[in-house]
Design a protein around this motif. Structure first.
Motif, PDB file in Angstrom:
ATOM      1  N   GLU A  29       0.824  -1.216   0.000  1.00 30.66           N
ATOM      2  CA  GLU A  29       0.000   0.000   0.000  1.00 30.66           C
ATOM      3  C   GLU A  29       0.857   1.265   0.000  1.00 30.66           C
ATOM      4  OE1 GLU A  29      -3.064   0.184  -0.534  1.00 30.66           O
ATOM      5  OE2 GLU A  29      -3.837  -1.816  -0.113  1.00 30.66           O
ATOM      6  N   ASN A  41      -1.959   4.298  -1.185  1.00 24.24           N
ATOM      7  CA  ASN A  41      -3.048   3.811  -2.034  1.00 24.24           C
ATOM      8  C   ASN A  41      -4.396   3.924  -1.320  1.00 24.24           C
ATOM      9  OD1 ASN A  41      -1.106   3.172  -3.931  1.00 24.24           O
ATOM     10  ND2 ASN A  41      -0.976   1.017  -3.339  1.00 24.24           N
ATOM     11  N   ARG A  44      -5.418   7.686  -1.117  1.00 27.36           N
ATOM     12  CA  ARG A  44      -5.960   8.179  -2.393  1.00 27.36           C
ATOM     13  C   ARG A  44      -7.430   7.744  -2.564  1.00 27.36           C
ATOM     14  NH1 ARG A  44      -2.295   6.512  -5.098  1.00 27.36           N
ATOM     15  NH2 ARG A  44      -1.133   8.445  -5.484  1.00 27.36           N
ATOM     16  N   LYS A  45      -7.693   6.495  -2.284  1.00 27.33           N
ATOM     17  CA  LYS A  45      -9.059   5.966  -2.402  1.00 27.33           C
ATOM     18  C   LYS A  45     -10.014   6.706  -1.462  1.00 27.33           C
ATOM     19  CE  LYS A  45     -11.625   1.663  -1.594  1.00 27.33           C
ATOM     20  NZ  LYS A  45     -11.495   0.248  -1.145  1.00 27.33           N
ATOM     21  N   GLN A  46      -9.555   6.951  -0.237  1.00 28.05           N
ATOM     22  CA  GLN A  46     -10.413   7.598   0.758  1.00 28.05           C
ATOM     23  C   GLN A  46     -10.639   9.078   0.463  1.00 28.05           C
ATOM     24  OE1 GLN A  46     -11.989   4.793   2.138  1.00 28.05           O
ATOM     25  NE2 GLN A  46     -12.223   6.377   3.691  1.00 28.05           N
ATOM     26  N   LYS A  48     -10.962  10.375  -2.405  1.00 24.32           N
ATOM     27  CA  LYS A  48     -12.010  10.397  -3.421  1.00 24.32           C
ATOM     28  C   LYS A  48     -13.375  10.088  -2.804  1.00 24.32           C
ATOM     29  CE  LYS A  48      -8.931   8.839  -7.145  1.00 24.32           C
ATOM     30  NZ  LYS A  48      -8.630   7.731  -8.084  1.00 24.32           N
ATOM     31  N   ARG A  49     -13.371   9.234  -1.806  1.00 39.68           N
ATOM     32  CA  ARG A  49     -14.630   8.781  -1.209  1.00 39.68           C
ATOM     33  C   ARG A  49     -15.284   9.837  -0.310  1.00 39.68           C
ATOM     34  NH1 ARG A  49     -15.318   4.553   3.640  1.00 39.68           N
ATOM     35  NH2 ARG A  49     -17.573   4.473   3.673  1.00 39.68           N
TER      36      ARG A  49
END
Length: 298
Positions: A29, A41, A44-46, A48-49
């Motif tokens: 990660e 990683n 980045r996902k969070q 956006k969320r």
């Protein structure tokens, strides 16, 4: 240590809502770099969320460029000693970062948040044991026993000891690891540090001198809730994931302990429940942490 402190702590944290990552998964990660302490990683996902731009009745996403800029801003805070850097990062993760973005032809500044402090369930919570961090000015690796992450950002470090070893040793180890020639970069993000064994537990924040480490005295937590957090049986798939590598040898002991039925609540269990459950960790960091004349207090 692994049998009587670290493994019970991991079981409790998983039952409190943390997702377990093996050391290998955690390394993946962060793109295989032990010098990088953020699970990039996941962050980045969070980002956006949890982030939306509300403008003129519409809802919009931040651009990929702004997401990456925010990550770089967090990663690249200039190291200026532990306390000053920790304060700069604290301001960034609590206040968010202003980002310029064009919406329907209008270019304006919007706040991007790293953590949703108001709605804990919107965030992701991970726990990693033996989290390898490259030592400053060296290729040697230092491995804190347990690190807790919120949206990929390390917010808590826990050092575990056997009940035959004074918890003061875990305090000293935590303080040593924060020094300039060990792994201060990890602690520039950290809001809470714990030193625990079965019989004792002390807590502090990043940069706290030994004499100011304290014992948490909880007024509201119920024994039944703490007992549930330590006696809820882990699924077989979770145990298969947890008891690998250095933890493989603890599996038999853990299964025998589980078969014996409910175990009694320890001082370690109480402190982890009171200080580390997700909503409490966020509350302590956001509402009960301050910098007073350059000294961080929790």
């Amino acid at each position: 240590e692994k049998h009587l402190s670290q493994t019970p702590a991991m079981q409790q944290l998983l039952n409190l809502g943390y997702e377990y990552l093996t050391p290998q998964q955690a390394l993946a990660e962060r793109s295989g770099r032990t010098s990088n302490v953020i699970l990039e990683n996941i962050l980045r996902k969070q980002l956006k969320r949890i982030n939306r731009i509300n403008y003129k009745g519409g809802e919009y996403l931040f651009s990929e460029e702004n997401i990456q800029t925010a990550i770089q801003k967090l990663k690249n805070v200039n190291f200026d000693g532990l306390q000053k850097t920790n304060e700069a990062i604290y301001d960034l993760i609590t206040l968010g970062s202003a980002m310029e973005q064009s919406i329907e032809g209008d270019s304006k500044s919007f706040t991007l948040n790293f953590i949703d402090w108001k709605s804990p369930s919107n965030n992701s919570f991970h726990v990693v044991a033996e989290f390898s961090v490259e030592r400053a000015r060296s290729t040697e690796l230092i491995r804190p026993d347990i690190v807790l992450f919120v949206n990929g950002i390390p917010l808590s470090v826990i050092e575990c000891k056997s009940p035959t070893i004074d918890v003061e040793q875990a305090v000293s180890q935590n303080i040593r690891n924060q020094s300039d020639d060990y792994i201060p970069r990890l602690f520039t993000f950290v809001q809470q540090v714990l030193a625990v064994n079965k019989n004792n537990a002390q807590y502090a924040t990043a940069g706290t001198p030994k004499k100011f480490w304290g014992v948490w005295k909880e007024q509201d937590d119920k024994e039944a809730a703490i007992s549930k957090s330590i006696n809820t049986i882990l699924s077989e798939s979770t145990k298969d994931q947890l008891f690998t590598g250095g933890f493989a040898g603890a599996r038999t002991f853990f299964d025998e302990l589980e078969a014996d039925g409910k175990r009694l609540v320890t001082e370690q269990d109480k402190s982890i429940y009171s200080l580390c459950r997700p909503e409490r960790l966020l509350d302590l960091a956001y509402r009960f942490t301050l910098f007073d004349g350059g000294i961080k207090k929790i």
